[in-house]
Design a protein around this motif. Structure first.
Motif: not given
Length: 245
Positions: A45-47, A181-183, A189-193, A232-238
């Motif tokens: 989670a921290l990473m 898959k979520v990752m 999303w990151e690459v797009l921006f 949003a992605f981070l919360i889903a992964l956590l």
């Protein structure tokens, strides 16, 4: 081995550990778990927070926000102060996560994930030290630091993302392995921006357009939208990591 409802015998894809001794002749459920401790999951989670949120936003501030956030804040440009704070936080989170997992496992598990993690830790540790001793912006050799700092950051980011993918595969106890898959969506999303902001910077460099109406800079708007999706992605992964306990 495990048996499906159809009676077919298959191998387990995860290491299952029960809390008590198991009578193999019994049909009683043992309540086995994935074997991942809360410390290991906390490490993951921290990473995630460090290298997919604070680190990413900090890197974006340094590359794309120099003109949009150049107003002084505590005697330095705002973009620099935000970049500095976020990257220091990223290194601190990385160090804590690194110590946590080694203190818990107390052994070398092998595989690519710990190797990449160690490289990320070493490079991350020396990145702020090198930045502290950087030459003056007008120094003739300042470009060497700029290139070295940028290349090292890119290497750290790439290895950290690879390590996170491998780590999620290790901790994901779901049948369809949805965390990687979520990752993947997170990374897309990151690459797009990055592409959007890179194009915007290129257009400004070529003087193709400028913000003549003094509206909110497009970099700021893009960054805000990115952060919303990022969280949003981070919360889903956590949440997913928490469910793997």
């Amino acid at each position: 081995m495990k048996a499906l409802d159809t009676g077919q015998i298959q191998k387990h894809t995860k290491t299952l550990i029960s809390q008590s001794a198991v009578d193999l002749s019994s049909f009683i459920s043992t309540g086995a778990q994935s074997g991942k401790s809360t410390v290991v999951l906390g490490h993951g989670a921290l990473m995630l927070i460090a290298w997919m949120t604070t680190g990413t936003i900090g890197m974006m501030m340094a590359r794309y926000m120099k003109s949009a956030a150049k107003k002084p804040f505590l005697a330095k440009a705002a973009w620099f102060q935000v970049h500095l704070i976020l990257m220091i936080l990223t290194v601190i989170l990385t160090i804590i996560a690194f110590i946590m997992v080694f203190a818990d496992v107390r052994n070398w598990s092998g595989g690519a994930h710990p190797v990449l993690g160690c490289i990320v830790m070493i490079l991350s540790f020396f990145q702020p030290i090198a930045a502290f001793f950087r030459p003056d912006p007008k120094h003739e050799r300042r470009f060497i630091f700029n290139w070295g700092h940028s290349i090292n950051a890119l290497v750290i980011k790439t290895l950290a993302v690879a390590a996170i993918f491998l780590g999620l595969v290790l901790v994901d106890s779901s049948p369809n392995q949805w965390l990687p898959k979520v990752m993947g969506g997170f990374f897309a999303w990151e690459v797009l921006f990055y592409i959007i902001l890179e194009i915007n910077m290129h257009l400004k460099t070529k003087d193709i357009y400028e913000n003549v109406n003094h509206k909110i800079p497009i970099e700021i708007v893009a960054l805000k939208i990115f952060i919303v999706g990022n969280l949003a992605f981070l919360i889903a992964l956590l949440v997913g990591i928490g469910q793997s306990a």
